[in-house]
Write a protein that holds these residues in place. Structure first.
Motif, PDB file in Angstrom:
ATOM      1  N   VAL A  93       9.809   0.408  -5.512  1.00 28.69           N
ATOM      2  CA  VAL A  93      10.582  -0.483  -4.659  1.00 28.69           C
ATOM      3  C   VAL A  93      11.998   0.091  -4.626  1.00 28.69           C
ATOM      4  O   VAL A  93      12.698   0.107  -5.635  1.00 28.69           O
ATOM      5  CB  VAL A  93      10.590  -1.929  -5.182  1.00 28.69           C
ATOM      6  N   VAL A  94      12.399   0.574  -3.471  1.00 23.47           N
ATOM      7  CA  VAL A  94      13.634   1.348  -3.327  1.00 23.47           C
ATOM      8  C   VAL A  94      14.684   0.525  -2.590  1.00 23.47           C
ATOM      9  O   VAL A  94      14.405  -0.075  -1.549  1.00 23.47           O
ATOM     10  CB  VAL A  94      13.364   2.654  -2.549  1.00 23.47           C
ATOM     11  N   VAL A  95      15.906   0.505  -3.138  1.00 24.39           N
ATOM     12  CA  VAL A  95      17.022  -0.169  -2.477  1.00 24.39           C
ATOM     13  C   VAL A  95      17.790   0.837  -1.635  1.00 24.39           C
ATOM     14  O   VAL A  95      18.147   1.917  -2.115  1.00 24.39           O
ATOM     15  CB  VAL A  95      17.958  -0.826  -3.502  1.00 24.39           C
ATOM     16  N   THR A 117       0.821  -1.210   0.000  1.00 25.40           N
ATOM     17  CA  THR A 117       0.000   0.000   0.000  1.00 25.40           C
ATOM     18  C   THR A 117       0.857   1.263   0.000  1.00 25.40           C
ATOM     19  O   THR A 117       0.319   2.370   0.033  1.00 25.40           O
ATOM     20  CB  THR A 117      -0.917   0.017   1.236  1.00 25.40           C
ATOM     21  N   GLN A 118       2.179   1.093  -0.015  1.00 24.24           N
ATOM     22  CA  GLN A 118       3.116   2.219  -0.037  1.00 24.24           C
ATOM     23  C   GLN A 118       4.425   1.714  -0.635  1.00 24.24           C
ATOM     24  O   GLN A 118       4.574   0.511  -0.866  1.00 24.24           O
ATOM     25  CB  GLN A 118       3.344   2.741   1.387  1.00 24.24           C
ATOM     26  N   ALA A 125       8.817  -3.731  -8.817  1.00 22.06           N
ATOM     27  CA  ALA A 125       8.144  -2.441  -9.026  1.00 22.06           C
ATOM     28  C   ALA A 125       7.225  -2.508 -10.247  1.00 22.06           C
ATOM     29  O   ALA A 125       6.099  -1.974 -10.232  1.00 22.06           O
ATOM     30  CB  ALA A 125       9.184  -1.339  -9.200  1.00 22.06           C
ATOM     31  N   LYS A 126       7.679  -3.180 -11.295  1.00 21.23           N
ATOM     32  CA  LYS A 126       6.835  -3.347 -12.488  1.00 21.23           C
ATOM     33  C   LYS A 126       5.617  -4.213 -12.173  1.00 21.23           C
ATOM     34  O   LYS A 126       4.504  -3.930 -12.620  1.00 21.23           O
ATOM     35  CB  LYS A 126       7.647  -3.988 -13.609  1.00 21.23           C
ATOM     36  N   ALA A 127       5.822  -5.264 -11.406  1.00 24.18           N
ATOM     37  CA  ALA A 127       4.725  -6.179 -11.093  1.00 24.18           C
ATOM     38  C   ALA A 127       3.686  -5.539 -10.185  1.00 24.18           C
ATOM     39  O   ALA A 127       2.488  -5.811 -10.302  1.00 24.18           O
ATOM     40  CB  ALA A 127       5.281  -7.452 -10.442  1.00 24.18           C
ATOM     41  N   TRP A 128       4.139  -4.676  -9.283  1.00 20.59           N
ATOM     42  CA  TRP A 128       3.243  -4.119  -8.283  1.00 20.59           C
ATOM     43  C   TRP A 128       2.706  -2.740  -8.635  1.00 20.59           C
ATOM     44  O   TRP A 128       1.729  -2.290  -8.034  1.00 20.59           O
ATOM     45  CB  TRP A 128       3.966  -4.019  -6.935  1.00 20.59           C
ATOM     46  N   GLY A 129       3.353  -2.047  -9.566  1.00 16.38           N
ATOM     47  CA  GLY A 129       2.956  -0.671  -9.831  1.00 16.38           C
ATOM     48  C   GLY A 129       3.203   0.224  -8.636  1.00 16.38           C
ATOM     49  O   GLY A 129       2.477   1.198  -8.402  1.00 16.38           O
ATOM     50  N   SER A 156       8.931  -2.467  11.445  1.00 17.41           N
ATOM     51  CA  SER A 156       7.537  -2.714  11.828  1.00 17.41           C
ATOM     52  C   SER A 156       6.540  -2.046  10.893  1.00 17.41           C
ATOM     53  O   SER A 156       5.338  -2.046  11.167  1.00 17.41           O
ATOM     54  CB  SER A 156       7.303  -2.224  13.262  1.00 17.41           C
ATOM     55  N   ASP A 157       7.033  -1.501   9.756  1.00 10.52           N
ATOM     56  CA  ASP A 157       6.126  -0.782   8.857  1.00 10.52           C
ATOM     57  C   ASP A 157       5.420  -1.705   7.870  1.00 10.52           C
ATOM     58  O   ASP A 157       4.560  -1.273   7.102  1.00 10.52           O
ATOM     59  CB  ASP A 157       6.881   0.313   8.101  1.00 10.52           C
TER      60      ASP A 157
END
Length: 327
Positions: A70-72, A36-37, A63-67, A91-92
């Motif tokens: 996704v940050v490293v 959700t984020q 990131a492509k799959a989820w839209g 815990s997020d």
């Protein structure tokens, strides 16, 4: 009683199917959406390192799959344990980690005061990729069976290098010692480039290093490749397995895995279990791993757990027998 009218039977079948689809849709809607984020993947090594390469290839695919971004994030230190600790305590519900062998298998054995417990604090999602270790020696040393005999005869006059105490290169070197009947002394260095420099300069007589670092020096005629510690690999073409030379030791590879905090919501773990193996089958993603020096895997969680447990037993025996500890 079964209706005799075929049209009515068809309509009833359609209605039943529609009811089933509505039930499935309602069930899916009842499941909380994830992610959700933006999702964060922590890596305990610098940018450009092999774990970092794996993390970035996976992040782009997810990131492509989820839209969803996704940050490293690189948090180097303590052999990857600083980042691993941060993942364990996250815990997020949107923090993951790419870790190496030692973070999951030997970290707690080497340092009982480690602030996290790999066996309890992580949900291991997938074994992402593996690579063999290449046993390399200076170019002026004998090759093949002749080298094995020389290593045994040298006793503790020879030494071998690794990236640090308790590393796979260190523990693998102890496995080689035991299998060959050698007594080479361990010398830790600050990274594989320093290990290679010591090899090239003749300060040490052997080392176990990944193919991407070893083979350019071998092709240039500056080092010999005696063999690989696992099965023969396309990452080290033309290099025999040590087992082919009569070296009887457990197969050993470097690898990395995707982990989540043990507290990660079930819906997130279910999504990861489905999507990570799927994106690891993508040809472009797999090529990025190969280019980075990895054999892509993308296993399920059960397969990853078996690998972790088996290697923990193998390397744990060496740690106990040799009394190896991080000071």
């Amino acid at each position: 009683m079964t209706p005799r009218n075929p049209i009515r039977r068809q309509l009833l079948a359609i209605a039943a199917a529609a009811t089933g689809l509505l039930a499935l849709a309602a069930s899916a809607q009842a499941q909380p959406a994830w992610p959700t984020q933006p999702v964060k993947i922590l890596v305990g090594f610098p940018g450009g390192s092999t774990p970092d390469i794996s993390a970035r290839a996976l992040a782009d695919a997810l990131a492509k799959a989820w839209g969803q971004p996704v940050v490293v994030e690189n948090r180097p230190g303590a052999g990857g344990n600083l980042a691993a600790d941060a993942v364990a305590k996250a815990s997020d519900g949107h923090t993951l980690g790419v870790v190496i062998n030692g973070n999951l298998t030997t970290a707690k054995m080497l340092n009982p005061k480690l602030p996290f417990d790999p066996a309890k604090d992580f949900a291991v999602v997938s074994l992402l990729a593996t690579a063999p270790l290449v046993l390399v020696t200076p170019a002026d040393q004998p090759q093949g069976a002749a080298w094995l005999a020389a290593a045994k005869a040298a006793g503790d006059k020879w030494s071998y290098g690794s990236v640090g105490i308790g590393s796979v290169g260190h523990l693998g070197g102890e496995l080689v010692n035991g299998a060959v009947g050698a007594s080479a002394v361990h010398v830790p260095y600050n990274g594989n480039p320093a290990v290679l420099t010591a090899l090239l300069g003749g300060q040490i007589q052997m080392a176990l290093v990944p193919p991407g670092l070893a083979l350019p020096q071998v092709k240039a005629g500056k080092l010999h490749a005696i063999g690989v510690t696992g099965p023969k690999s396309e990452l080290a073409p033309g290099v025999p397995a040590l087992a082919e030379l009569g070296v009887k030791m457990p197969p050993l590879e470097v690898w990395n895995a995707l982990v989540a905090p043990a507290s990660m919501p079930a819906a997130a773990l279910q999504r990861l279990a489905r999507d990570v193996p799927a994106v690891m089958k993508d040809a472009e993603t797999r090529q990025r791993f190969v280019t980075g020096g990895w054999e892509p895997v993308g296993s399920d969680a059960a397969t990853a757990a078996v690998r972790v447990q088996a290697e923990a037993r193998t390397l744990g025996e060496i740690i106990t027998r040799r009394g190896i500890r991080l000071e």
